[in-house]
Each structure stands twice: as structure tokens, then as C-alpha cells.
Design a protein around this motif. Structure first.
Motif, PDB file in Angstrom:
ATOM      1  N   VAL A  83     -16.438  -2.429   7.324  1.00 17.63           N
ATOM      2  CA  VAL A  83     -15.601  -3.609   7.552  1.00 17.63           C
ATOM      3  C   VAL A  83     -14.299  -3.175   8.196  1.00 17.63           C
ATOM      4  CG1 VAL A  83     -14.313  -5.457   6.422  1.00 17.63           C
ATOM      5  CG2 VAL A  83     -16.625  -4.904   5.655  1.00 17.63           C
ATOM      6  N   GLN A  84     -13.929  -3.857   9.254  1.00 21.53           N
ATOM      7  CA  GLN A  84     -12.647  -3.602   9.917  1.00 21.53           C
ATOM      8  C   GLN A  84     -11.733  -4.796   9.663  1.00 21.53           C
ATOM      9  OE1 GLN A  84     -15.660  -3.288  12.047  1.00 21.53           O
ATOM     10  NE2 GLN A  84     -15.699  -1.292  11.027  1.00 21.53           N
ATOM     11  N   LEU A  85     -10.499  -4.478   9.348  1.00 20.22           N
ATOM     12  CA  LEU A  85      -9.514  -5.513   9.042  1.00 20.22           C
ATOM     13  C   LEU A  85      -8.369  -5.429  10.034  1.00 20.22           C
ATOM     14  CD1 LEU A  85      -9.369  -5.012   5.172  1.00 20.22           C
ATOM     15  CD2 LEU A  85     -10.723  -6.682   6.430  1.00 20.22           C
ATOM     16  N   GLN A  86      -8.002  -6.561  10.587  1.00 22.07           N
ATOM     17  CA  GLN A  86      -6.926  -6.626  11.569  1.00 22.07           C
ATOM     18  C   GLN A  86      -5.876  -7.599  11.078  1.00 22.07           C
ATOM     19  OE1 GLN A  86      -6.697  -4.842  14.609  1.00 22.07           O
ATOM     20  NE2 GLN A  86      -4.611  -5.654  14.580  1.00 22.07           N
ATOM     21  N   ALA A  87      -4.723  -7.068  10.704  1.00 19.09           N
ATOM     22  CA  ALA A  87      -3.627  -7.904  10.227  1.00 19.09           C
ATOM     23  C   ALA A  87      -2.688  -8.256  11.371  1.00 19.09           C
ATOM     24  CB  ALA A  87      -2.850  -7.180   9.132  1.00 19.09           C
ATOM     25  N   SER A  88      -2.121  -9.444  11.293  1.00 17.57           N
ATOM     26  CA  SER A  88      -1.184  -9.889  12.317  1.00 17.57           C
ATOM     27  C   SER A  88      -0.217 -10.893  11.724  1.00 17.57           C
ATOM     28  CB  SER A  88      -1.937 -10.509  13.495  1.00 17.57           C
ATOM     29  OG  SER A  88      -2.666 -11.639  13.066  1.00 17.57           O
ATOM     30  N   GLY A  89       0.817 -11.231  12.494  1.00 17.70           N
ATOM     31  CA  GLY A  89       1.744 -12.278  12.084  1.00 17.70           C
ATOM     32  C   GLY A  89       3.101 -11.785  11.630  1.00 17.70           C
ATOM     33  N   GLY A  90       3.281 -10.472  11.536  1.00 15.67           N
ATOM     34  CA  GLY A  90       4.576  -9.954  11.124  1.00 15.67           C
ATOM     35  C   GLY A  90       5.634 -10.170  12.195  1.00 15.67           C
ATOM     36  N   GLY A  91       6.868  -9.909  11.812  1.00 17.15           N
ATOM     37  CA  GLY A  91       7.951 -10.068  12.775  1.00 17.15           C
ATOM     38  C   GLY A  91       9.300  -9.967  12.105  1.00 17.15           C
ATOM     39  N   LEU A  92      10.328 -10.268  12.874  1.00 18.39           N
ATOM     40  CA  LEU A  92      11.710 -10.255  12.389  1.00 18.39           C
ATOM     41  C   LEU A  92      12.154 -11.683  12.136  1.00 18.39           C
ATOM     42  CD1 LEU A  92      14.480  -8.899  11.898  1.00 18.39           C
ATOM     43  CD2 LEU A  92      14.886  -9.112  14.367  1.00 18.39           C
ATOM     44  N   VAL A  93      12.564 -11.960  10.900  1.00 17.84           N
ATOM     45  CA  VAL A  93      13.015 -13.292  10.537  1.00 17.84           C
ATOM     46  C   VAL A  93      14.320 -13.187   9.754  1.00 17.84           C
ATOM     47  CG1 VAL A  93      10.687 -14.267  10.500  1.00 17.84           C
ATOM     48  CG2 VAL A  93      11.672 -13.311   8.398  1.00 17.84           C
ATOM     49  N   GLN A  94      14.934 -14.360   9.544  1.00 12.16           N
ATOM     50  CA  GLN A  94      16.171 -14.430   8.782  1.00 12.16           C
ATOM     51  C   GLN A  94      15.884 -14.727   7.313  1.00 12.16           C
ATOM     52  OE1 GLN A  94      19.283 -14.076  10.076  1.00 12.16           O
ATOM     53  NE2 GLN A  94      18.687 -13.908  12.224  1.00 12.16           N
ATOM     54  N   ASP A  95      16.833 -14.392   6.498  1.00 14.54           N
ATOM     55  CA  ASP A  95      16.789 -14.713   5.068  1.00 14.54           C
ATOM     56  C   ASP A  95      16.500 -16.209   4.904  1.00 14.54           C
ATOM     57  OD1 ASP A  95      19.127 -13.949   2.346  1.00 14.54           O
ATOM     58  OD2 ASP A  95      17.149 -14.885   2.343  1.00 14.54           O
ATOM     59  N   GLY A  96      15.482 -16.553   4.112  1.00 13.37           N
ATOM     60  CA  GLY A  96      15.134 -17.943   3.872  1.00 13.37           C
ATOM     61  C   GLY A  96      14.061 -18.501   4.788  1.00 13.37           C
ATOM     62  N   ALA A 108      -4.691  -1.242  -6.247  1.00  8.23           N
ATOM     63  CA  ALA A 108      -5.023  -0.803  -4.894  1.00  8.23           C
ATOM     64  C   ALA A 108      -6.274   0.068  -4.860  1.00  8.23           C
ATOM     65  CB  ALA A 108      -3.841  -0.057  -4.282  1.00  8.23           C
ATOM     66  N   PHE A 109      -6.478   0.892  -5.873  1.00 10.29           N
ATOM     67  CA  PHE A 109      -7.621   1.801  -5.835  1.00 10.29           C
ATOM     68  C   PHE A 109      -8.953   1.070  -5.919  1.00 10.29           C
ATOM     69  CE2 PHE A 109      -9.373   1.876 -10.096  1.00 10.29           C
ATOM     70  CZ  PHE A 109      -8.342   1.429 -10.905  1.00 10.29           C
ATOM     71  N   ARG A 110      -8.941  -0.179  -6.274  1.00  3.85           N
ATOM     72  CA  ARG A 110     -10.158  -0.978  -6.342  1.00  3.85           C
ATOM     73  C   ARG A 110     -10.654  -1.428  -4.969  1.00  3.85           C
ATOM     74  NH1 ARG A 110     -13.218  -1.341 -11.056  1.00  3.85           N
ATOM     75  NH2 ARG A 110     -11.868  -1.487 -12.877  1.00  3.85           N
ATOM     76  N   TYR A 111      -9.801  -1.338  -3.977  1.00  4.20           N
ATOM     77  CA  TYR A 111     -10.132  -1.866  -2.668  1.00  4.20           C
ATOM     78  C   TYR A 111     -10.789  -0.802  -1.790  1.00  4.20           C
ATOM     79  CZ  TYR A 111      -7.810  -6.109  -3.988  1.00  4.20           C
ATOM     80  OH  TYR A 111      -7.488  -7.278  -4.634  1.00  4.20           O
ATOM     81  N   ASP A 112     -11.786  -1.238  -1.040  1.00  2.80           N
ATOM     82  CA  ASP A 112     -12.614  -0.326  -0.266  1.00  2.80           C
ATOM     83  C   ASP A 112     -12.144  -0.148   1.172  1.00  2.80           C
ATOM     84  OD1 ASP A 112     -14.979  -2.212  -1.979  1.00  2.80           O
ATOM     85  OD2 ASP A 112     -14.642  -0.086  -2.419  1.00  2.80           O
ATOM     86  N   TYR A 113     -11.564  -1.187   1.734  1.00  6.03           N
ATOM     87  CA  TYR A 113     -11.187  -1.164   3.142  1.00  6.03           C
ATOM     88  C   TYR A 113      -9.755  -1.670   3.292  1.00  6.03           C
ATOM     89  CZ  TYR A 113     -16.230  -0.863   3.569  1.00  6.03           C
ATOM     90  OH  TYR A 113     -17.539  -0.484   3.439  1.00  6.03           O
ATOM     91  N   TRP A 114      -9.066  -1.091   4.273  1.00  6.06           N
ATOM     92  CA  TRP A 114      -7.664  -1.431   4.511  1.00  6.06           C
ATOM     93  C   TRP A 114      -7.417  -1.679   5.989  1.00  6.06           C
ATOM     94  CZ3 TRP A 114      -3.908  -1.706   0.642  1.00  6.06           C
ATOM     95  CH2 TRP A 114      -4.351  -1.337  -0.632  1.00  6.06           C
ATOM     96  N   GLY A 115      -6.550  -2.644   6.252  1.00  3.39           N
ATOM     97  CA  GLY A 115      -6.109  -2.889   7.613  1.00  3.39           C
ATOM     98  C   GLY A 115      -4.971  -1.957   7.985  1.00  3.39           C
ATOM     99  N   GLN A 116      -4.495  -2.097   9.207  1.00  3.30           N
ATOM    100  CA  GLN A 116      -3.499  -1.169   9.721  1.00  3.30           C
ATOM    101  C   GLN A 116      -2.072  -1.532   9.346  1.00  3.30           C
ATOM    102  OE1 GLN A 116      -4.460  -3.765  11.274  1.00  3.30           O
ATOM    103  NE2 GLN A 116      -2.731  -4.529  12.477  1.00  3.30           N
ATOM    104  N   GLY A 117      -1.866  -2.720   8.863  1.00  4.99           N
ATOM    105  CA  GLY A 117      -0.533  -3.137   8.455  1.00  4.99           C
ATOM    106  C   GLY A 117       0.211  -3.894   9.535  1.00  4.99           C
ATOM    107  N   THR A 118       1.061  -4.800   9.089  1.00  4.92           N
ATOM    108  CA  THR A 118       1.926  -5.537   9.999  1.00  4.92           C
ATOM    109  C   THR A 118       3.331  -5.564   9.397  1.00  4.92           C
ATOM    110  OG1 THR A 118       2.174  -7.622  11.227  1.00  4.92           O
ATOM    111  CG2 THR A 118       1.321  -7.800   8.987  1.00  4.92           C
ATOM    112  N   LEU A 119       4.327  -5.309  10.220  1.00  6.69           N
ATOM    113  CA  LEU A 119       5.695  -5.153   9.734  1.00  6.69           C
ATOM    114  C   LEU A 119       6.396  -6.493   9.621  1.00  6.69           C
ATOM    115  CD1 LEU A 119       8.137  -3.352   8.988  1.00  6.69           C
ATOM    116  CD2 LEU A 119       8.621  -3.198  11.449  1.00  6.69           C
ATOM    117  N   VAL A 120       6.974  -6.720   8.466  1.00  2.00           N
ATOM    118  CA  VAL A 120       7.813  -7.899   8.228  1.00  2.00           C
ATOM    119  C   VAL A 120       9.232  -7.406   7.945  1.00  2.00           C
ATOM    120  CG1 VAL A 120       8.272  -9.854   6.709  1.00  2.00           C
ATOM    121  CG2 VAL A 120       5.912  -9.285   7.342  1.00  2.00           C
TER     122      VAL A 120
END
Length: 126
Positions: free
Chosen positions: A1-14, A110-122
Motif C-alpha cells: 500500500v502506498q500512501l500520499q499525503a497532501s494539503g499542508g501549508g503555512l497558515v495563521q494562528d486560528g 504507531a507501532f501497530r501501523y504497517d504503512y506510512w506516507g511521506q508526510g506533509t508539513l503544516v
């Protein structure tokens, strides 16, 4: 299984953001899904998780009431709606999948999970 995360970005408080994680290469409805995050200099921590069917979900106390996890099995996608973001939410967010042959629950470990995506920065600025 391949996981692709998206949607991160730079936002303001709130502000709000919605992260998405799309899976490929497996039967999505066979996997519990989770979101974890890792801030600079800190260990990876649990954020939210949801069962295969979407009927059960859980959140870390630090995000309860602000974040909501959901999934669309027809689209092979899990979402993390993040509202009222704070600078303390700044981290790389990872989605993860845990294969389940039966049962309906979610897991924060976390150790229960088998597959991980690459991460997205918030990044949440004050």
C-alpha cells in the motif's frame, strides 16, 4: 500500500486546513487509518485514527474538539480537518495504515501501523 499525503501549508494562528491521504495498491476498506505528527526536535505523536468502516474514531486530547478525521472508502482517501490551528500544531503530519482482517476499532500506537506516507508539513504562525 502506498500512501500520499497532501494539503499542508503555512497558515495563521486560528486558521483551518484539511489534510488528505490517498491510498493505492490495496483494498482501502481493509485498513484502519491514522494521522501522526512530528514537530522539530520531538518524537512522533498520535493525532487521530479511524476504523476501517469509519464508524469509530479517536483523537489525541491536544486536538480534541479542533480536529476531525474522516474517510471516503470510495475515494481511497482519509481526511484530517484541522480547525483553530495553533503554533503548537506545527509539525510534519504523517498518515498511516494498519491492515485489519476483522474487527472495527482504531489504535493510537504507531507501532501497530504497517504503512506510512511521506508526510506533509503544516506550519502555523502566530
Amino acid at each position: 500500500v502506498q500512501l500520499q499525503a497532501s494539503g499542508g501549508g503555512l497558515v495563521q494562528d486560528g486558521d483551518s486546513l484539511r489534510l488528505s491521504c490517498t491510498a493505492s495498491g490495496g483494498t482501502f476498506s481493509s485498513y484502519d487509518m491514522g494521522w501522526f505528527r512530528q514537530a522539530p526536535g520531538k518524537e512522533r505523536e498520535f493525532v487521530s485514527a479511524i476504523s476501517r468502516s469509519g464508524g469509530y474514531a479517536g483523537h489525541a486530547d491536544s486536538v480534541k474538539g479542533r480536529f476531525t478525521i474522516s474517510r471516503d472508502n470510495a475515494k481511497n482517501t482519509v481526511y484530517l480537518q484541522m480547525n483553530s490551528l495553533k503554533p503548537g500544531d506545527t509539525a510534519v503530519y504523517y498518515c498511516a495504515a494498519r491492515f485489519r482482517s476483522g474487527g472495527s476499532t482504531w489504535d493510537s500506537r504507531a507501532f501497530r501501523y504497517d504503512y506510512w506516507g511521506q508526510g506533509t508539513l503544516v506550519t502555523v504562525s502566530s
